[in-house]
Scaffold this active site. Sequence first.
Site, PDB file in Angstrom:
ATOM      1  N   GLN A 106       0.792  -1.312  -0.015  1.00  0.00           N
ATOM      2  CA  GLN A 106       0.055   0.056  -0.065  1.00  0.00           C
ATOM      3  C   GLN A 106       0.922   1.242  -0.206  1.00  0.00           C
ATOM      4  O   GLN A 106       1.458   1.646   1.136  1.00  0.00           O
ATOM      5  CB  GLN A 106      -1.026  -0.264   1.101  1.00  0.00           C
ATOM      6  CG  GLN A 106      -1.779  -1.224   1.308  1.00  0.00           C
ATOM      7  CD  GLN A 106      -2.839  -1.400   0.405  1.00  0.00           C
ATOM      8  OE1 GLN A 106      -3.873  -0.632   0.252  1.00  0.00           O
ATOM      9  NE2 GLN A 106      -2.674  -2.232  -0.586  1.00  0.00           N
ATOM     10  N   ALA A 152     -11.376   2.445   5.121  1.00  0.00           N
ATOM     11  CA  ALA A 152     -10.289   1.682   4.435  1.00  0.00           C
ATOM     12  C   ALA A 152      -9.725   2.537   3.430  1.00  0.00           C
ATOM     13  O   ALA A 152     -10.057   3.571   3.294  1.00  0.00           O
ATOM     14  CB  ALA A 152     -11.265   0.714   3.744  1.00  0.00           C
ATOM     15  N   HIS A 153      -8.775   1.806   2.655  1.00  0.00           N
ATOM     16  CA  HIS A 153      -8.075   2.453   1.645  1.00  0.00           C
ATOM     17  C   HIS A 153      -8.843   3.363   0.607  1.00  0.00           C
ATOM     18  O   HIS A 153      -9.716   2.610  -0.097  1.00  0.00           O
ATOM     19  CB  HIS A 153      -6.648   1.566   1.225  1.00  0.00           C
ATOM     20  CG  HIS A 153      -7.341   0.433   0.459  1.00  0.00           C
ATOM     21  ND1 HIS A 153      -6.309  -0.747  -0.039  1.00  0.00           N
ATOM     22  CD2 HIS A 153      -8.497  -0.122   0.126  1.00  0.00           C
ATOM     23  CE1 HIS A 153      -7.146  -1.682  -0.550  1.00  0.00           C
ATOM     24  NE2 HIS A 153      -8.598  -1.075  -0.364  1.00  0.00           N
ATOM     25  N   ASN A 154      -8.401   4.336   0.405  1.00  0.00           N
ATOM     26  CA  ASN A 154      -8.735   5.019  -0.897  1.00  0.00           C
ATOM     27  C   ASN A 154     -10.144   5.752  -0.452  1.00  0.00           C
ATOM     28  O   ASN A 154     -10.875   6.287  -1.681  1.00  0.00           O
ATOM     29  CB  ASN A 154      -8.670   4.459  -2.154  1.00  0.00           C
ATOM     30  CG  ASN A 154      -7.192   4.081  -2.424  1.00  0.00           C
ATOM     31  OD1 ASN A 154      -6.733   3.154  -2.355  1.00  0.00           O
ATOM     32  ND2 ASN A 154      -6.496   5.122  -2.896  1.00  0.00           N
TER      33      ASN A 154
END
Length: 341
Positions: A200, A241-243
């Site tokens: 990531q 969470a991511h993004n």
Amino acid sequence: MQKSYSLQELATQIGATVRGNADVVVENIAPLDKAQSNQLTFISNVKFRALLKDSKAGILVVSEEDVEHCSPESNLLIVKDPYVAYAILAQYMDSTPKAAQGIAKSAVIFDGVLLGENVSIGANAVIEEGVVLGDNVIIGANCFVGKNTKIGSGTQLWANVTVYHNVEIGANCLIQSGTVIGSDGFGYANDRGRWIKIPQVGQVIIGNNVEIGANTCIDRGALDATIIEDNVIIDNLCQIAHNVHIGTGTAVAGGVIMAGSLTVGRYCLIGGASVINGHMEICDKVTITGMGMVMRPITEPGVYSSGIPLQTNKEWRKTAALTLGIDGINKRLKALEKKIS
């Protein structure tokens, strides 16, 4: 020594109309049903008006409509919105202990760190190389701030906050204990049953005037950044969470889970324990009530709900049985409609 505040002094802070003894003083704020003569209280819900007449509070913060329900002897601060006035006065009278000033001897500060003026760093905190801390930043005890992270002026991290590398946090933010910012997003590829971790490499970018509660996790982006815009407030125990991208002025209550690549618009209200699917958008000015399960995009502003409100177990069993039988009922209705037509 306990600080005291006069009626007139407090009126100046909130632009209130005064009724009563302008020199009366109070020391702190208490609930309407418990406030004593040395305390201020307020009313923000009309269902509690019956408590006003017999209130022992030294000062009451009320609206114009509340005045007639108060005792003639009460000292009043009359405002348009008592709850907003309470928030302003609570800040003005705040007695929360302040963080220790200066840099603790046990703090570990790597070479290449840039410190602004009046920075405070607590015991056993670790600040890695390339970090930039703006003026008046407060880093609590046992915090970790990773390489090349930037934290804007006036931001405070309470004890035991972890901020990974390459994170950007704006000015005047407040981050409560136990929160983790910039940890890896949940990114894996499956190769015939074997999980392959995807590094990531994106960032987390947090705007100005953002508040984040305790034990919340905000993952870094896979390639691009996870973004929290200005004036967002996030409660405890949330998973971002991511993004994910959260728009300006949005409020996120406790226990909310947001899946990856979700975009939440501006000025949204996300109720506690809601779960929101990823790779979709929620438009501006959406309210999702508590325990909402959002599986599809929301394109129109408004209030949205899901789930079954609390019932007795007996009622819930009936509801569950009916729900399971809906498909059969629907088929019978269609058969009847076909016969009638």
